[in-house]
Design a protein around this motif. Sequence first.
Motif, PDB file in Angstrom:
ATOM      1  N   ALA A  47      53.703  15.099 -12.157  1.00  0.00           N
ATOM      2  CA  ALA A  47      54.753  15.158 -11.136  1.00  0.00           C
ATOM      3  C   ALA A  47      55.813  14.083 -11.388  1.00  0.00           C
ATOM      4  O   ALA A  47      57.015  14.350 -11.256  1.00  0.00           O
ATOM      5  N   ALA A  48      55.393  12.883 -11.764  1.00  0.00           N
ATOM      6  CA  ALA A  48      56.346  11.808 -12.048  1.00  0.00           C
ATOM      7  C   ALA A  48      57.226  12.156 -13.252  1.00  0.00           C
ATOM      8  O   ALA A  48      58.442  11.918 -13.223  1.00  0.00           O
ATOM      9  N   LEU A  49      56.636  12.748 -14.288  1.00  0.00           N
ATOM     10  CA  LEU A  49      57.415  13.143 -15.461  1.00  0.00           C
ATOM     11  C   LEU A  49      58.382  14.282 -15.144  1.00  0.00           C
ATOM     12  O   LEU A  49      59.493  14.333 -15.671  1.00  0.00           O
ATOM     13  N   VAL A  50      57.963  15.191 -14.269  1.00  0.00           N
ATOM     14  CA  VAL A  50      58.800  16.330 -13.879  1.00  0.00           C
ATOM     15  C   VAL A  50      59.870  15.891 -12.880  1.00  0.00           C
ATOM     16  O   VAL A  50      60.969  16.440 -12.846  1.00  0.00           O
ATOM     17  N   GLY A  51      59.536  14.903 -12.058  1.00  0.00           N
ATOM     18  CA  GLY A  51      60.481  14.429 -11.044  1.00  0.00           C
ATOM     19  C   GLY A  51      60.444  15.228  -9.758  1.00  0.00           C
ATOM     20  O   GLY A  51      61.391  15.195  -8.978  1.00  0.00           O
ATOM     21  N   ASP A  66      50.693  16.142 -24.163  1.00  0.00           N
ATOM     22  CA  ASP A  66      49.804  14.983 -24.115  1.00  0.00           C
ATOM     23  C   ASP A  66      50.029  14.100 -25.348  1.00  0.00           C
ATOM     24  O   ASP A  66      49.855  14.545 -26.485  1.00  0.00           O
ATOM     25  N   ALA A  67      50.406  12.859 -25.123  1.00  0.00           N
ATOM     26  CA  ALA A  67      50.658  11.921 -26.222  1.00  0.00           C
ATOM     27  C   ALA A  67      49.427  11.719 -27.098  1.00  0.00           C
ATOM     28  O   ALA A  67      49.553  11.416 -28.288  1.00  0.00           O
ATOM     29  N   GLY A 106      59.306  22.962 -27.809  1.00  0.00           N
ATOM     30  CA  GLY A 106      60.409  22.281 -27.149  1.00  0.00           C
ATOM     31  C   GLY A 106      59.916  21.265 -26.143  1.00  0.00           C
ATOM     32  O   GLY A 106      60.644  20.872 -25.233  1.00  0.00           O
ATOM     33  N   GLY A 107      58.676  20.831 -26.319  1.00  0.00           N
ATOM     34  CA  GLY A 107      58.045  19.945 -25.358  1.00  0.00           C
ATOM     35  C   GLY A 107      58.477  18.499 -25.443  1.00  0.00           C
ATOM     36  O   GLY A 107      59.019  18.042 -26.450  1.00  0.00           O
ATOM     37  N   ARG A 108      58.223  17.805 -24.356  1.00  0.00           N
ATOM     38  CA  ARG A 108      58.466  16.372 -24.252  1.00  0.00           C
ATOM     39  C   ARG A 108      57.111  15.685 -24.232  1.00  0.00           C
ATOM     40  O   ARG A 108      56.225  16.065 -23.455  1.00  0.00           O
ATOM     41  N   VAL A 109      56.931  14.692 -25.072  1.00  0.00           N
ATOM     42  CA  VAL A 109      55.659  13.979 -25.176  1.00  0.00           C
ATOM     43  C   VAL A 109      55.573  12.934 -24.071  1.00  0.00           C
ATOM     44  O   VAL A 109      56.551  12.219 -23.795  1.00  0.00           O
ATOM     45  N   VAL A 144      43.475  32.067 -31.476  1.00  0.00           N
ATOM     46  CA  VAL A 144      44.085  30.739 -31.576  1.00  0.00           C
ATOM     47  C   VAL A 144      44.916  30.643 -32.854  1.00  0.00           C
ATOM     48  O   VAL A 144      44.802  31.478 -33.745  1.00  0.00           O
ATOM     49  N   PHE A 145      45.740  29.600 -32.924  1.00  0.00           N
ATOM     50  CA  PHE A 145      46.443  29.307 -34.161  1.00  0.00           C
ATOM     51  C   PHE A 145      46.361  27.817 -34.454  1.00  0.00           C
ATOM     52  O   PHE A 145      46.192  27.000 -33.551  1.00  0.00           O
ATOM     53  N   ARG A 146      46.470  27.499 -35.735  1.00  0.00           N
ATOM     54  CA  ARG A 146      46.382  26.117 -36.204  1.00  0.00           C
ATOM     55  C   ARG A 146      47.789  25.543 -36.319  1.00  0.00           C
ATOM     56  O   ARG A 146      48.711  26.227 -36.782  1.00  0.00           O
ATOM     57  N   THR A 147      47.942  24.303 -35.900  1.00  0.00           N
ATOM     58  CA  THR A 147      49.233  23.643 -35.979  1.00  0.00           C
ATOM     59  C   THR A 147      49.053  22.149 -36.166  1.00  0.00           C
ATOM     60  O   THR A 147      47.927  21.641 -36.199  1.00  0.00           O
ATOM     61  N   ARG A 148      50.159  21.479 -36.307  1.00  0.00           N
ATOM     62  CA  ARG A 148      50.197  20.010 -36.388  1.00  0.00           C
ATOM     63  C   ARG A 148      51.007  19.508 -35.194  1.00  0.00           C
ATOM     64  O   ARG A 148      51.807  20.248 -34.630  1.00  0.00           O
ATOM     65  N   PHE A 149      50.834  18.250 -34.847  1.00  0.00           N
ATOM     66  CA  PHE A 149      51.499  17.694 -33.666  1.00  0.00           C
ATOM     67  C   PHE A 149      53.013  17.864 -33.722  1.00  0.00           C
ATOM     68  O   PHE A 149      53.626  18.354 -32.763  1.00  0.00           O
ATOM     69  N   ASP A 150      53.633  17.450 -34.825  1.00  0.00           N
ATOM     70  CA  ASP A 150      55.094  17.541 -34.916  1.00  0.00           C
ATOM     71  C   ASP A 150      55.569  18.987 -34.771  1.00  0.00           C
ATOM     72  O   ASP A 150      56.603  19.241 -34.155  1.00  0.00           O
TER      73      ASP A 150
END
Length: 157
Positions: free
Chosen positions: A74-78, A114-115, A146-149, A133-139
């Motif tokens: 909630a704090a991150l969303v405002g 999630d950081a 389009g996420g915010r960490v 599922v699919f495999r990915t890397r953090f970046d």
Amino acid sequence: MAGSVERVKAVLAAAGHSDDLATFPASTRTAAEAAAAVGCEVAQIAKSILFRAGDAPVLVIASGANRIDAGKVAALVGSAIERPDAAWIRQVTGFAIGGVAPVGHMTPPLVLIDADLAAIDPIWAAAGAPNTVFRTRFDDLVRISGGRVGDVREQQP
């Protein structure tokens, strides 16, 4: 389910990400089930938790080992957030619970990542069905979603 899986594949391909998906005979609906199917640690599963800020979807992509702190979200969303019901989740995302992918939503959500996932490689995320599922890397996860960490993890006592 086929339509939602194909939607995820299309978004991955359009983003230049591998669209190779892994489909299992058993459920990957929970982080523990997904980790068992994939053969990885629960922390490597990127679970998708949906919240609602008014009528807007907020997607939190978190390590399967972490619980989400709704106050931090909630704090991150405002703004205030709440847990929506399954019908609302399906309506706004186009996915059933257990198959909510980080991409390909019918209504684009605000995405928080999630950081703690930054230290994990590889990461496995839902791909539109409760057994895919699919495999990915953090970046790549940050880029394609389009996420915010941010820090969304509930602190353990």
